[in-house]
Design an enzyme around this catalytic site. Structure first.
Site, PDB file in Angstrom:
ATOM      1  N   LYS A 168       0.840  -1.202   0.000  1.00  0.00           N
ATOM      2  CA  LYS A 168       0.000   0.000   0.000  1.00  0.00           C
ATOM      3  C   LYS A 168       0.877   1.255   0.000  1.00  0.00           C
ATOM      4  CE  LYS A 168      -3.833  -2.418   2.167  1.00  0.00           C
ATOM      5  NZ  LYS A 168      -4.589  -2.763   3.380  1.00  0.00           N
ATOM      6  N   GLN A 181      -4.428  -1.413   9.681  1.00  0.00           N
ATOM      7  CA  GLN A 181      -4.382  -2.721   9.013  1.00  0.00           C
ATOM      8  C   GLN A 181      -5.028  -3.782   9.905  1.00  0.00           C
ATOM      9  OE1 GLN A 181      -3.194  -3.355   5.814  1.00  0.00           O
ATOM     10  NE2 GLN A 181      -4.006  -5.403   6.121  1.00  0.00           N
ATOM     11  N   ASP A 218     -10.652   3.172   4.571  1.00  0.00           N
ATOM     12  CA  ASP A 218     -11.144   1.805   4.369  1.00  0.00           C
ATOM     13  C   ASP A 218     -12.676   1.773   4.271  1.00  0.00           C
ATOM     14  OD1 ASP A 218      -9.092   0.016   4.033  1.00  0.00           O
ATOM     15  OD2 ASP A 218      -8.734  -0.271   6.181  1.00  0.00           O
TER      16      ASP A 218
END
Ligand code: NAP
Length: 286
Positions: free
Chosen positions: A55, A99, A122
């Protein structure tokens, strides 16, 4: 029927990344703002470490600044919460990515809910999930957004289509179903209690499978001419396989995503898009 067209997720993702690179340049020109994404990794899970690294590399390629924070596996939840609050307040950080999964002693939902909705790249914060259910603009979770992008790229007619989603997780199934409703599809969601999965799947013009069960959906469950998006990524003795049996499904579908090389590459590409969106809106998810 001829074998299905294989939807090339790598190529579609490369197109999205190019688009995002252009958006980063335009934002810098218009406002002088460089989008910044903070990544937070708690613990030593090797797969998570690889995902976060990818990422960050992807951010660098399109001109997004990334700020990485690594915490030990035994970090108390309060400490993680304090970091997230600092990042919420940091004007250089437009997006925050925690994460997942986090270690067991940390409440992932509570931590996700601490992130400012406008920085929740997200798209998992309850405010963003709520906006999605209301059909209003918010930040959309990356993998589901990638699924819709692939359906568009494959020229799939969604308006009025019979769509079936297998899986109802917060991360994939539910948001995919909500997005398909917003695209004017008629949507059925299946899960582990669905009585006759094959019968329901066979109705689908558009079949999205996110169950985490290797080759759950065989060709006999696919309607002739359907578009099939396989979100599953299962590590088996045969290597990485999807939730759909690609060989038999390809004989009936019009178009289908492979695993790997289908949905997988889209997730990071859509994350980059969300980071730029968050930078443009600065604080307001809408
Ligand atoms: P999850 O949280 O485990 O949810 C799985 C869903 O599938 C649940 O709703 C479950 O039903 C349903 N299900 C399980 N077995 C079923 C069966 N036999 N028949 C019908 N439904 C069944 O998984 P997830 O996070 O949504 O992920 C799904 C898959 O996508 C996994 O393979 C994951 O690795 C993959 N994934 C890939 C990406 C990517 O970037 N490519 C991103 C995210 C996830 P219940 O609700 O009734 O338990």
């Amino acid at each position: 029927m001829a074998r299905a067209e294989v939807i090339d997720g790598k190529a579609v993702a490369a197109g999205v990344r190019e688009r995002v690179r252009g958006e980063v340049e335009a934002l810098a020109k218009e406002t002088g703002v460089q989008p910044g994404l903070a990544t937070v990794l708690v613990g030593n899970d090797p797969a998570s470490r690889i995902y976060v690294r990818r990422k960050r590399e992807a951010c660098a390629e399109v001109g997004i600044a990334s700020f990485h924070h690594e915490l030990a596996a035994d970090t108390p939840q309060d400490e993680l919460a304090a970091l997230l609050r600092r990042l919420n307040a940091d004007p250089e950080v437009h997006g925050i990515l925690l994460q997942l999964p986090v270690p067991d002693h940390i409440d992932a939902d509570a931590m996700t809910a601490l992130i400012e909705p406008g920085k929740d790249v997200d798209g998992l914060h309850p405010v963003n999930a709520g906006l999605l259910m209301k059909g209003q603009p918010g930040i959309v979770p990356c993998t589901p957004a990638g699924v819709i992008e692939l359906l568009h790229a494959a020229g799939t007619e969604l308006s009025g289509a019979e769509a079936v989603v297998v899986g109802r997780s917060d991360l994939v199934g539910r948001p995919v179903a909500a997005l398909l409703v917003s695209e004017n599809a008629t949507v059925t969601t299946c899960h582990s209690r669905t009585r006759d999965l094959g019968e329901v799947c066979r109705r689908a013009d558009v079949l999205v499978v996110a169950a985490g069960r290797p080759r759950l959906v065989g060709g006999d469950m696919v309607r002739e001419g359907a578009t099939v998006i396989d979100v599953g990524t299962n590590r088996t003795d045969d290597g990485l396989v999807g939730d759909v049996d690609f060989e038999s499904a390809s004989e009936r579908a019009r178009a289908i995503t492979p695993v790997p090389g289908g949905v997988g590459p889209m997730t990071i590409a859509m994350l980059l898009g969300n980071a730029v969106l968050a930078a443009r809106r600065r604080g307001d998810p809408r």
